[in-house]
Design a protein around this motif. Sequence first.
Motif, PDB file in Angstrom:
ATOM      1  N   SER A 129       0.496  34.820  15.912  1.00  0.00           N
ATOM      2  CA  SER A 129       0.839  35.970  15.073  1.00  0.00           C
ATOM      3  C   SER A 129      -0.403  36.713  14.576  1.00  0.00           C
ATOM      4  CB  SER A 129       1.683  35.517  13.877  1.00  0.00           C
ATOM      5  OG  SER A 129       0.932  34.677  13.022  1.00  0.00           O
ATOM      6  N   PHE A 130      -1.576  36.103  14.750  1.00  0.00           N
ATOM      7  CA  PHE A 130      -2.833  36.763  14.390  1.00  0.00           C
ATOM      8  C   PHE A 130      -3.293  37.534  15.615  1.00  0.00           C
ATOM      9  CE2 PHE A 130      -7.503  36.856  13.833  1.00  0.00           C
ATOM     10  CZ  PHE A 130      -7.564  37.430  12.575  1.00  0.00           C
ATOM     11  N   VAL A 177      -4.141  20.207  26.428  1.00  0.00           N
ATOM     12  CA  VAL A 177      -4.290  19.221  25.348  1.00  0.00           C
ATOM     13  C   VAL A 177      -5.454  19.678  24.484  1.00  0.00           C
ATOM     14  CG1 VAL A 177      -4.763  16.814  24.766  1.00  0.00           C
ATOM     15  CG2 VAL A 177      -3.411  17.363  26.802  1.00  0.00           C
ATOM     16  N   THR A 178      -5.154  20.198  23.312  1.00  0.00           N
ATOM     17  CA  THR A 178      -6.188  20.790  22.475  1.00  0.00           C
ATOM     18  C   THR A 178      -6.521  19.858  21.308  1.00  0.00           C
ATOM     19  OG1 THR A 178      -4.537  22.009  21.200  1.00  0.00           O
ATOM     20  CG2 THR A 178      -5.469  23.111  23.108  1.00  0.00           C
ATOM     21  N   SER A 179      -7.798  19.517  21.174  1.00  0.00           N
ATOM     22  CA  SER A 179      -8.204  18.546  20.152  1.00  0.00           C
ATOM     23  C   SER A 179      -8.950  19.190  18.985  1.00  0.00           C
ATOM     24  CB  SER A 179      -9.099  17.475  20.788  1.00  0.00           C
ATOM     25  OG  SER A 179     -10.327  18.048  21.211  1.00  0.00           O
ATOM     26  N   ASN A 180      -9.204  20.501  19.060  1.00  0.00           N
ATOM     27  CA  ASN A 180      -9.923  21.166  17.975  1.00  0.00           C
ATOM     28  C   ASN A 180      -9.511  22.632  17.915  1.00  0.00           C
ATOM     29  OD1 ASN A 180     -11.605  22.709  19.842  1.00  0.00           O
ATOM     30  ND2 ASN A 180     -12.745  20.808  20.194  1.00  0.00           N
ATOM     31  N   LEU A 181     -10.053  23.343  16.945  1.00  0.00           N
ATOM     32  CA  LEU A 181      -9.652  24.736  16.746  1.00  0.00           C
ATOM     33  C   LEU A 181     -10.056  25.621  17.916  1.00  0.00           C
ATOM     34  CD1 LEU A 181      -8.423  26.987  15.038  1.00  0.00           C
ATOM     35  CD2 LEU A 181     -10.651  27.198  13.880  1.00  0.00           C
ATOM     36  N   LEU A 182     -11.205  25.360  18.524  1.00  0.00           N
ATOM     37  CA  LEU A 182     -11.647  26.212  19.620  1.00  0.00           C
ATOM     38  C   LEU A 182     -10.656  26.163  20.781  1.00  0.00           C
ATOM     39  CD1 LEU A 182     -15.273  26.646  20.906  1.00  0.00           C
ATOM     40  CD2 LEU A 182     -13.349  26.584  22.466  1.00  0.00           C
ATOM     41  N   THR A 183     -10.293  24.963  21.201  1.00  0.00           N
ATOM     42  CA  THR A 183      -9.383  24.869  22.345  1.00  0.00           C
ATOM     43  C   THR A 183      -7.958  25.275  21.955  1.00  0.00           C
ATOM     44  OG1 THR A 183      -9.206  22.463  21.961  1.00  0.00           O
ATOM     45  CG2 THR A 183     -10.736  23.214  23.660  1.00  0.00           C
ATOM     46  N   ARG A 184      -7.590  25.075  20.696  1.00  0.00           N
ATOM     47  CA  ARG A 184      -6.286  25.563  20.232  1.00  0.00           C
ATOM     48  C   ARG A 184      -6.246  27.093  20.289  1.00  0.00           C
ATOM     49  NH1 ARG A 184      -0.911  25.927  19.829  1.00  0.00           N
ATOM     50  NH2 ARG A 184      -0.324  27.157  18.007  1.00  0.00           N
ATOM     51  N   ALA A 185      -7.321  27.741  19.832  1.00  0.00           N
ATOM     52  CA  ALA A 185      -7.366  29.209  19.868  1.00  0.00           C
ATOM     53  C   ALA A 185      -7.322  29.721  21.302  1.00  0.00           C
ATOM     54  CB  ALA A 185      -8.620  29.710  19.155  1.00  0.00           C
ATOM     55  N   ALA A 186      -7.987  29.017  22.212  1.00  0.00           N
ATOM     56  CA  ALA A 186      -7.950  29.409  23.624  1.00  0.00           C
ATOM     57  C   ALA A 186      -6.544  29.262  24.178  1.00  0.00           C
ATOM     58  CB  ALA A 186      -8.938  28.569  24.428  1.00  0.00           C
ATOM     59  N   ASP A 187      -5.877  28.181  23.815  1.00  0.00           N
ATOM     60  CA  ASP A 187      -4.508  27.947  24.271  1.00  0.00           C
ATOM     61  C   ASP A 187      -3.564  29.032  23.746  1.00  0.00           C
ATOM     62  OD1 ASP A 187      -2.826  25.907  25.733  1.00  0.00           O
ATOM     63  OD2 ASP A 187      -1.772  25.887  23.811  1.00  0.00           O
ATOM     64  N   VAL A 188      -3.756  29.410  22.487  1.00  0.00           N
ATOM     65  CA  VAL A 188      -2.951  30.477  21.894  1.00  0.00           C
ATOM     66  C   VAL A 188      -3.213  31.801  22.611  1.00  0.00           C
ATOM     67  CG1 VAL A 188      -2.687  31.907  19.818  1.00  0.00           C
ATOM     68  CG2 VAL A 188      -2.690  29.414  19.633  1.00  0.00           C
ATOM     69  N   THR A 189      -4.467  32.066  22.933  1.00  0.00           N
ATOM     70  CA  THR A 189      -4.813  33.291  23.651  1.00  0.00           C
ATOM     71  C   THR A 189      -4.069  33.360  24.976  1.00  0.00           C
ATOM     72  OG1 THR A 189      -6.995  33.325  22.599  1.00  0.00           O
ATOM     73  CG2 THR A 189      -6.739  34.619  24.612  1.00  0.00           C
ATOM     74  N   ILE A 247      -7.289  23.449  12.127  1.00  0.00           N
ATOM     75  CA  ILE A 247      -6.219  23.877  13.029  1.00  0.00           C
ATOM     76  C   ILE A 247      -5.183  24.760  12.323  1.00  0.00           C
ATOM     77  CG2 ILE A 247      -6.482  21.956  14.643  1.00  0.00           C
ATOM     78  CD1 ILE A 247      -4.020  20.682  13.268  1.00  0.00           C
ATOM     79  N   GLY A 248      -5.348  24.959  11.030  1.00  0.00           N
ATOM     80  CA  GLY A 248      -4.485  25.873  10.294  1.00  0.00           C
ATOM     81  C   GLY A 248      -5.094  27.249  10.129  1.00  0.00           C
ATOM     82  N   ALA A 249      -6.226  27.488  10.801  1.00  0.00           N
ATOM     83  CA  ALA A 249      -6.919  28.778  10.686  1.00  0.00           C
ATOM     84  C   ALA A 249      -6.098  29.902  11.314  1.00  0.00           C
ATOM     85  CB  ALA A 249      -8.287  28.687  11.365  1.00  0.00           C
ATOM     86  N   ALA A 250      -6.411  31.123  10.941  1.00  0.00           N
ATOM     87  CA  ALA A 250      -5.683  32.293  11.457  1.00  0.00           C
ATOM     88  C   ALA A 250      -5.683  32.339  12.982  1.00  0.00           C
ATOM     89  CB  ALA A 250      -6.310  33.573  10.896  1.00  0.00           C
TER      90      ALA A 250
END
Length: 198
Positions: free
Chosen positions: A80-81, A103-115, A72-75
């Motif tokens: 900002s990426f 509710v994001t439990s992994n990097l994929l859903t976190r990246a989607a939420d950021v998008t 979850i610390g990935a770019a």
Amino acid sequence: MRAPAQRRLIVGITGASGVIYGLRLLECLQNSGIETHLVLTRAAEMTISYETQRSIREVKALADTVYPIADIGAAIASGSFHTLGMAVIPCSMKTLAEIASGVTSNLLTRAADVTLKERRRLVLVPRETPLHLGHLRNMTAVTEYGAIVAPPMPGFYAQPQSIDDIVDHTVGRVLDLFGLDTALVRRWSGKPARTENE
């Protein structure tokens, strides 16, 4: 210097049936000038082994950068990426539900939420049928947030002759949504002219 935002695309592949769509999208973007940032769920890795003859290593080699699902610390976890956006192809109902709930439990859903929060293009390719009301409500929710739901539905006007033709049509239409034109889509140019004998 890194690629400019308009030359980067995040690709998420989940465990839904139809991983061939995600793999084909990555193949099409190789050597295209588009920098691909891939994240696979653990279920996606299982489905790849069930549905294809490819190893996980071969799949990861299709992308420019690959991130562990728990990183979850990935770019790509940060707004900002800068990117062109993200395609989740295929998108499982679990992943869809997480994105819809925020509710994001992994990097994929976190990246989607950021998008979504950065108002970038998010394309979800759900591969499930039939759909119950919960699935449909989640699709409505993500659409209201700004995502595009693009189920893999072939255009039979293109008269596909193989599974590859059907896959290419969907992948080409997904890339269209990011303004990336490919030779994959047979474009509809209007109704064929009728002859005098018809």
